[in-house]
Design a protein around this motif. Structure first.
Motif, PDB file in Angstrom:
ATOM      1  N   UNK A 189      37.042  14.400  -1.669  1.00  0.00           N
ATOM      2  CA  UNK A 189      36.359  13.945  -0.465  1.00  0.00           C
ATOM      3  C   UNK A 189      37.259  13.265   0.539  1.00  0.00           C
ATOM      4  N   UNK A 244      32.461  22.770  -9.590  1.00  0.00           N
ATOM      5  CA  UNK A 244      31.556  21.619  -9.548  1.00  0.00           C
ATOM      6  C   UNK A 244      31.812  20.567 -10.606  1.00  0.00           C
ATOM      7  N   UNK A 281      30.864  13.104  -4.314  1.00  0.00           N
ATOM      8  CA  UNK A 281      31.714  13.990  -3.516  1.00  0.00           C
ATOM      9  C   UNK A 281      32.893  13.228  -2.913  1.00  0.00           C
ATOM     10  N   UNK A 282      32.631  11.946  -2.604  1.00  0.00           N
ATOM     11  CA  UNK A 282      33.681  11.076  -2.065  1.00  0.00           C
ATOM     12  C   UNK A 282      33.941  10.000  -3.115  1.00  0.00           C
ATOM     13  N   UNK A 283      35.176   9.652  -3.332  1.00  0.00           N
ATOM     14  CA  UNK A 283      35.452   8.687  -4.404  1.00  0.00           C
ATOM     15  C   UNK A 283      35.037   7.279  -4.032  1.00  0.00           C
ATOM     16  N   UNK A 311      26.438  10.168  -2.599  1.00  0.00           N
ATOM     17  CA  UNK A 311      27.702  10.416  -1.909  1.00  0.00           C
ATOM     18  C   UNK A 311      28.907  10.232  -2.820  1.00  0.00           C
ATOM     19  N   UNK A 370      26.343  17.020   0.008  1.00  0.00           N
ATOM     20  CA  UNK A 370      27.659  16.452   0.333  1.00  0.00           C
ATOM     21  C   UNK A 370      28.765  17.094  -0.499  1.00  0.00           C
ATOM     22  N   UNK A 371      28.385  17.909  -1.502  1.00  0.00           N
ATOM     23  CA  UNK A 371      29.415  18.570  -2.316  1.00  0.00           C
ATOM     24  C   UNK A 371      29.876  19.892  -1.721  1.00  0.00           C
ATOM     25  N   UNK A 379      29.285  20.018   4.703  1.00  0.00           N
ATOM     26  CA  UNK A 379      28.619  18.725   4.859  1.00  0.00           C
ATOM     27  C   UNK A 379      29.556  17.560   4.568  1.00  0.00           C
ATOM     28  N   UNK A 380      30.542  17.757   3.716  1.00  0.00           N
ATOM     29  CA  UNK A 380      31.494  16.653   3.540  1.00  0.00           C
ATOM     30  C   UNK A 380      32.356  16.512   4.793  1.00  0.00           C
ATOM     31  N   UNK A 435      22.696  16.895  -3.122  1.00  0.00           N
ATOM     32  CA  UNK A 435      23.908  17.612  -3.529  1.00  0.00           C
ATOM     33  C   UNK A 435      24.708  18.173  -2.365  1.00  0.00           C
TER      34      UNK A 435
END
Lengths: 484, 484
Positions: free
Chosen positions: B74, B96, A238-240, A235, B154-155, B159-160, B152
């Motif tokens: 995110x 990416x 994608x999230x900091x 995670x 969540x990227x 999905x985020x 992957x």
């Protein structure tokens, strides 16, 4: 009109007939009285009004003209004093019985409590036979004794206080992370990973005859999680900032006062880190903000522990919060141990794992406050720990937080984000294929990152001064014990 | 001074040398710029100031004079537009890749975004090879496709967004219970109980050679919890209102779009209940308050689902919230089914279990809104359900909440608090001894109480309009699948 009827009946009888009539009238009477929680009543809500309180009897004192009860509904440590005429006495009004009391909330003439409930009606909702009930009125039962009764121990003052503190500390942890921009992730309980690369795992398989033993339900061996770290690392691409807070497992054959087979862990992962300080700041911030919140919101409950369980512990907690936590490197820690006059059982050479006796000494040495130990020997740390690339003493960017009375509370590290270094290390231990998905995280937009975990039960032990970890969790699970 | 140097260097080269010098200068430059999250930047924080933003590139558009990036960290669905001179172009700036951008935050001339970041520096922190990266720029990948890439997914935007909604809904659930006086209890994951008296359990045993197969680690067979209800009932004998929110398990050999082997459940237990209405009020209150919170706090993320995943779903959600949920009894439900012209596959005689087809019809019949079904046949319900003592159609005080698109969302009941009735029923099924602790709860201060559970993933399916439950949980576990 109905209230007058009830009162007359109450005076004339406490027989079964009375109870049945009373019950049928209850519905009417309830309409005219406000239902209050004990905590609301104690805070002076609806003073002078007709109210209704429901709870369990914590003490009964029948006197010539009056009967005095203490009623508790779990909303606070303090109970509400109920005063009724002697005619409200009832042999079923015993310690542990459940009651509904209707009456007028008024200022109390006694300085110990702000208000009392002048009862018009006391209805015994559920009886409690004092002879069979394992807790006795006015007795202070030991933590060891009440631990044997997992289905009833929440009815004691000490364990209901613990549960209120635990609930409030949980809220505080979530609120710390939320206000610091962390996203909560529900990492899985069942996993096909083995995060630490070590044993002590519980395996999971369906029970019962429907499932053939040869074929895994999940097609692969599946285990209970020992850490949500790797899932959080997913995670953190994608999230900091992400965190998880949930149950974690170790199949450790231990009866220690610091270990459980199932315990709660708070874990966080932070992207775009520059140094271990990015982690220690969050660890210390969480500890501080959670503790301050709990001290402020559960003063009575925490006070019970600090007064009766470990007298004087409050001073220790205050000392912990006074200044920022000292930070020493593992190498400095080894020097401190080697300079000491203490006779340690285990060796203290550079490269050795720090044992409980060492942790205790270091915490004492630093003034009996939480202390960070950083930069552990590279070889002591798992494959994901970031290589400091130093020499001759080769270290990894890992950090532990040691706290008084408990020892290791948190463990964390920067993670190896450099594909080539991580790949080489995984190849060394023959795990490259299994962790190819983990290497992918470094192949695609890898960033410097790190994280840590905190044992939530140990945290509660630390701030409350509770010696045995089994006394800070609702239903403790450890080897040879899984009650309920 | 250093900034000028950097700019000059940026103009002159995009080579490896430049990157290395840039990196060493980075530390200095960082000192003078404020680190901002994308969501903070979009909200207009530090407008006109020098800021630093870190995240992943969601789009790259190099033009003759300028380069345009979208950077996401995110913190929100929306990315931050970065505009830099063409000299900042770099072949490593791909979809990416991870970047750190320093520059001035300014008002955007384009109406789609409030602000943009005029870049002085763009540093590629982590590369991403577009050929190998399984997601392609500007492509909208299907939920089925991204589900195959749990490490992957969540990227992706979708999905985020899901994970932000899930985190916010979790917060909302906790906050609903807290503000309604419920205490949070961490019920255990490993248990020696079998709550439903039915199969489909996962058994837990240590793996590895250290443990002999013949002896249970816990001395008794231990399972993964299917419900925290019984443990909450323990607590409801001391606290009037308790809840738990955590992972729950079923070893169901199912690949259905509504079932998982590991899922999250919200469960609550309430003491001193008078009727099922005490439960339905809380169920409806939780649904309403959580949904309103999520719609208010995750408008963009929810909007993505309502726009691209299930177009038109927002109207359905709004309709659900418009009026109070209808309540019908099981007997009325059976009448409705029998009066309908629908050709059901399964029987609809009084006493039958309601099947998916029946639930769907009932929800439609009631106007495509959530609907409560109460008072199920006594024989369909587990031993703990409260006997309504009615006849000839003998029912128990149980309630389900059915919702559009998903079917059963919540299930609950009043619990049999009367010792004699509960004891007789347990004797009937031969469980009296195993549940002697449960009978104790009725021996000592028993109170009328009840509770319910809500499947959290089904809730998310319901409000987002997501067809497959595997798409609303970070790491889905089901038969033949336990990825990561």
């Amino acid at each position: 009109m109905f209230q007058t009827v009830t009162k007359t009946l109450l005076v004339s009888s406490s027989s079964l007939v009375y109870r049945s009539i009373c019950q049928s009238l209850r519905h009417y009477c309830n309409q005219s009285s406000t239902k209050l929680r004990v905590s609301e009543a104690l805070a002076g809500a609806e003073l002078g009004k007709n109210v209704r309180v429901q709870g369990w009897v914590r003490s009964v004192r029948p006197q010539k003209k009056n009967i005095f009860l203490h009623v508790n509904d779990g909303s606070s440590l303090q109970s509400l004093q109920v005063v009724g005429g002697a005619e409200l006495s009832d042999p079923l009004l015993t310690f542990g019985s459940a009651v509904e009391v209707t009456g007028t909330l008024r200022k109390s003439p006694h300085p110990q409590q702000p208000v009392e409930l002048g009862a018009d009606q006391i209805h015994v909702v559920g009886e409690c036979n004092s002879v069979d009930f394992p807790f006795k009125i006015k007795e202070r039962h030991s933590l060891e004794y009440i631990r044997q009764l997992p289905h009833l121990r929440c009815r004691t003052n000490v364990f209901s206080s613990l549960l209120r503190v635990r609930s409030e500390a949980t809220t505080a942890v979530h609120s710390y992370f939320k206000s610091n921009g962390f996203l909560q992730i529900h990492t899985p309980t069942i996993t096909s990973n083995d995060c630490e690369g070590a044993g002590e795992l519980f395996q999971v398989e369906p029970s019962g005859p429907d499932f053939e033993e040869e074929v895994n339900f999940f097609s692969v061996p599946a285990f209970l999680t020992v850490s949500g770290q790797l899932h959080l690392e997913v995670m953190s691409g994608s999230f900091s900032r992400v965190y998880t807070f949930g149950p974690t497992f170790r199949a450790e054959n231990s009866q220690s006062r610091r270990h459980l087979a199932e315990f709660f862990m708070v874990e966080a992962e932070i992207s775009f880190t520059q140094s271990l300080e990015d982690l220690t700041k969050v660890m210390e911030g969480m500890f501080r903000s959670t503790t301050e919140h709990v001290l402020a919101h559960c003063a009575d409950d925490v006070g019970l522990f600090h007064k009766h369980v470990t007298p004087g512990h409050r001073d220790r907690v205050d000392a912990m919060l006074k200044q920022s936590f000292p930070v020493i490197t593992y190498s400095e820690a080894i020097d401190i141990l080697n300079r000491s006059s203490e006779n340690f059982t285990f060796p203290t050479d550079w490269g050795c794992d720090l044992k409980t006796e060492h942790e205790k000494y270091l915490v004492k040495h630093c003034g009996d406050v939480p202390v960070f130990i950083t930069d552990y020997p590279y070889d002591l740390k798992p494959f994901y720990a970031r290589d400091n690339q130093d020499q001759p003493k080769h270290t990894a960017a890992a950090v532990d937080l040691l706290v008084p009375g408990v020892g290791e509370l948190c463990g964390g590290s920067l993670r190896e984000e450099r594909l080539s270094l991580l790949k080489a290390r995984l190849e060394d231990v023959g795990l490259e294929e299994i962790y190819s998905w983990y290497l992918d995280l470094r192949r695609f937009g890898s960033v410097p990152h790190g994280g840590f975990g905190m044992g939530f039960e140990r945290y509660l032990q630390c701030i409350l001064g509770v010696n045995n970890i089994k006394d800070v969790i609702p239903f403790p699970r450890f080897s040879h014990s899984c009650l309920l």
